[in-house]
Design a protein around this motif. Structure first.
Motif, PDB file in Angstrom:
ATOM      1  N   LEU A   1       0.871  -1.202   0.051  1.00 53.56           N
ATOM      2  CA  LEU A   1       0.002   0.097  -0.061  1.00 53.56           C
ATOM      3  C   LEU A   1       0.879   1.370   0.074  1.00 53.56           C
ATOM      4  N   LYS A   2       1.922   1.180   0.710  1.00 54.25           N
ATOM      5  CA  LYS A   2       2.798   2.198   0.751  1.00 54.25           C
ATOM      6  C   LYS A   2       3.657   2.662  -0.662  1.00 54.25           C
ATOM      7  N   VAL A   3       3.880   1.580  -1.112  1.00 57.52           N
ATOM      8  CA  VAL A   3       4.419   1.574  -2.557  1.00 57.52           C
ATOM      9  C   VAL A   3       3.344   2.339  -3.601  1.00 57.52           C
ATOM     10  N   LEU A   4       2.115   1.668  -3.563  1.00 52.90           N
ATOM     11  CA  LEU A   4       1.181   2.257  -4.499  1.00 52.90           C
ATOM     12  C   LEU A   4       0.647   3.570  -4.208  1.00 52.90           C
ATOM     13  N   SER A   5       0.764   4.134  -2.873  1.00 54.52           N
ATOM     14  CA  SER A   5       0.366   5.488  -2.461  1.00 54.52           C
ATOM     15  C   SER A   5       1.105   6.506  -3.086  1.00 54.52           C
ATOM     16  N   THR A   6       2.332   6.212  -3.840  1.00 52.43           N
ATOM     17  CA  THR A   6       2.845   7.507  -4.617  1.00 52.43           C
ATOM     18  C   THR A   6       2.784   7.126  -6.182  1.00 52.43           C
ATOM     19  N   LEU A   7       2.089   6.360  -6.575  1.00 56.41           N
ATOM     20  CA  LEU A   7       1.833   5.986  -8.027  1.00 56.41           C
ATOM     21  C   LEU A   7       0.773   6.895  -8.592  1.00 56.41           C
ATOM     22  N   ASP A   8       0.953   7.617  -9.492  1.00 54.83           N
ATOM     23  CA  ASP A   8       0.195   8.711 -10.051  1.00 54.83           C
ATOM     24  C   ASP A   8      -0.338   7.915 -11.382  1.00 54.83           C
ATOM     25  N   PRO A   9      -1.191   7.462 -11.748  1.00 50.31           N
ATOM     26  CA  PRO A   9      -1.596   6.719 -12.960  1.00 50.31           C
ATOM     27  C   PRO A   9      -1.526   7.670 -14.111  1.00 50.31           C
ATOM     28  N   GLU A  10      -0.825   7.317 -15.233  1.00 56.74           N
ATOM     29  CA  GLU A  10      -0.387   8.061 -16.259  1.00 56.74           C
ATOM     30  C   GLU A  10      -1.518   8.304 -17.490  1.00 56.74           C
ATOM     31  N   SER A  11      -2.359   7.501 -17.521  1.00 59.40           N
ATOM     32  CA  SER A  11      -3.407   7.354 -18.244  1.00 59.40           C
ATOM     33  C   SER A  11      -4.852   7.010 -17.824  1.00 59.40           C
ATOM     34  N   ASP A  12      -5.737   6.861 -18.543  1.00 61.38           N
ATOM     35  CA  ASP A  12      -7.040   6.545 -17.990  1.00 61.38           C
ATOM     36  C   ASP A  12      -7.336   5.085 -17.628  1.00 61.38           C
ATOM     37  N   TRP A  13      -6.303   4.359 -17.385  1.00 64.65           N
ATOM     38  CA  TRP A  13      -6.599   2.711 -17.432  1.00 64.65           C
ATOM     39  C   TRP A  13      -7.346   2.471 -16.070  1.00 64.65           C
TER      40      TRP A  13
ATOM     41  N   PHE B   1      -4.764   5.841  -1.874  1.00 66.20           N
ATOM     42  CA  PHE B   1      -4.559   6.238  -3.266  1.00 66.20           C
ATOM     43  C   PHE B   1      -5.848   5.844  -4.011  1.00 66.20           C
ATOM     44  N   LEU B   2      -6.652   4.908  -3.607  1.00 70.81           N
ATOM     45  CA  LEU B   2      -7.774   4.659  -4.366  1.00 70.81           C
ATOM     46  C   LEU B   2      -8.711   5.610  -4.951  1.00 70.81           C
ATOM     47  N   ASP B   3      -9.148   6.546  -3.750  1.00 70.62           N
ATOM     48  CA  ASP B   3     -10.049   7.552  -3.888  1.00 70.62           C
ATOM     49  C   ASP B   3      -9.301   8.634  -4.763  1.00 70.62           C
ATOM     50  N   ARG B   4      -8.031   8.905  -4.484  1.00 72.17           N
ATOM     51  CA  ARG B   4      -7.372   9.879  -5.494  1.00 72.17           C
ATOM     52  C   ARG B   4      -7.201   9.339  -6.885  1.00 72.17           C
ATOM     53  N   TRP B   5      -7.263   8.087  -6.923  1.00 71.51           N
ATOM     54  CA  TRP B   5      -7.019   7.431  -8.497  1.00 71.51           C
ATOM     55  C   TRP B   5      -8.620   7.608  -9.054  1.00 71.51           C
ATOM     56  N   GLY B   6      -9.421   7.364  -8.259  1.00 75.32           N
ATOM     57  CA  GLY B   6     -11.031   7.315  -8.705  1.00 75.32           C
ATOM     58  C   GLY B   6     -11.588   6.076  -9.394  1.00 75.32           C
ATOM     59  N   LEU B   7     -10.704   5.084  -8.654  1.00 71.39           N
ATOM     60  CA  LEU B   7     -11.026   3.563  -8.849  1.00 71.39           C
ATOM     61  C   LEU B   7     -12.046   3.245  -8.247  1.00 71.39           C
ATOM     62  N   ALA B   8     -13.183   2.836  -8.835  1.00 76.07           N
ATOM     63  CA  ALA B   8     -14.609   2.788  -8.338  1.00 76.07           C
ATOM     64  C   ALA B   8     -15.045   1.190  -8.238  1.00 76.07           C
TER      65      ALA B   8
END
Length: 313
Positions: free
Chosen positions: A100-112, A143-150
């Motif tokens: 979760l720590k690793v993924l928390s700094t990921l900013d998706p580069e596209s609309d995947w 990160f999930l809410d920031r990504w918008g992953l629903a």
């Protein structure tokens, strides 16, 4: 010559297993359709299999913790884009803990993210909004809410491990193959499974010397009662069958100057351990293993690069 599996049948069902030629890796197949378990005192017994660990094929020791994080980020991005290009959707399974720590700094580069279904490798049987215990709540916050992953496959939020496992598997089975692919044996094939390893070798909630690691003859999800409250976990065959299974370990502390180096050595390189004793070793030949130098310090591998690690996934 391929070795034959050592099988102890504890129910009157029949299932198939194969040893991968040239390895000691057992891969469980689907139960034969006509098989029916017997019951004893109202409870079905479980088939158990003696597992052995095959050699690891894809091990990458990178110079720094930041390199490991970068590699995992790139693997998520490339796996998502490849899956969406192939069939229009991406299926991702995640654990809790350091991933979760690793993924928390990921900013998706596209609309995947809009074309992604997320499930959990393991999860405690607690209310899903409990930030202190629920992986889903922690992932949403980080990160999930920031990504918008629903599109998240959530637990029911009770402490009934058996029922939660049954219902979670039903939810996964209800997903169309366009979202969650299946293989020829009927098991789900996640595009990417990020799996964590504990110091004792547990993967997901499959702990050493417990029956959950032996469940290889059909179920996708198993309840685990190692702790209270219980949890649910993907079974070993599901972790093995992901298109990419990635295990990473990075970082250190004054108390643990080499991080999880000893655990990673047992998982990857120690020929004396078995998956029953150290479950992570069951993923040796299936996973891409990515460590920083401290966590890889007890193994004799040359330093690799982020590019090579990403390419192996």
């Amino acid at each position: 010559m391929a070795r034959r599996p050592v099988v102890q049948i504890m129910m009157s069902s029949i299932f198939l297993g194969i040893w991968s030629v040239g390895t000691n890796a057992f891969v469980a197949q689907r139960p034969i359709a006509s098989a029916r378990p017997t019951t004893t005192g109202g409870a079905s017994s479980i088939s158990t299999i003696k597992l052995e660990a095959a050699p690891a094929k894809k091990v990458h020791i990178l110079p720094t913790e930041a390199d490991v994080t970068d590699a995992v980020h790139q693997i998520v991005e490339t796996s998502a884009k490849s899956a969406i290009a192939a069939r229009g959707h991406f299926s991702l399974a995640i654990p809790g803990g350091s991933v979760l720590k690793v993924l928390s700094t990921l900013d998706p580069e596209s609309d995947w993210v809009e074309k992604t279904t997320l499930a959990f490798v393991n999860h405690k049987c607690v209310p899903v909004d409990d930030v202190g215990s629920a992986i889903e709540a922690q992932a949403r916050e980080k990160f999930l809410d920031r990504w918008g992953l629903a599109d998240i496959v959530s637990l029911g939020g009770t402490d009934d491990g058996t029922n939660e496992a049954s219902e979670y598997e039903a939810k996964l089975r209800d997903l169309p193959e366009s979202k969650l692919a299946r293989d020829a044996d009927g098991f789900p094939v996640f595009d990417l499974a990020l799996v964590g390893v504990g110091d004792d070798g547990h993967i997901g909630s499959l702990y050493p010397n417990r029956g959950e690691i032996d469940v290889v003859d059909g179920p996708w999800i198993v309840p685990a009662f190692m702790k209270d409250p219980p949890s649910i976990s993907l079974t070993l065959p599901v972790m093995q069958r992901a298109r990419s299974t990635v295990i990473s370990a990075a970082g250190k502390s004054p108390k643990y100057p080499n991080g999880k180096a000893s655990a990673m050595r047992l998982a990857v390189a120690d020929e004396s351990v078995t998956p029953k004793e150290f479950p992570a070793s069951a993923l040796r030949e299936y996973a891409v293993w990515i460590f920083d130098e401290p966590n890889g310090s007890e193994m004799n591998f040359e330093t690799s690069t982020v590019e090579k690690a990403v390419a192996d996934a």
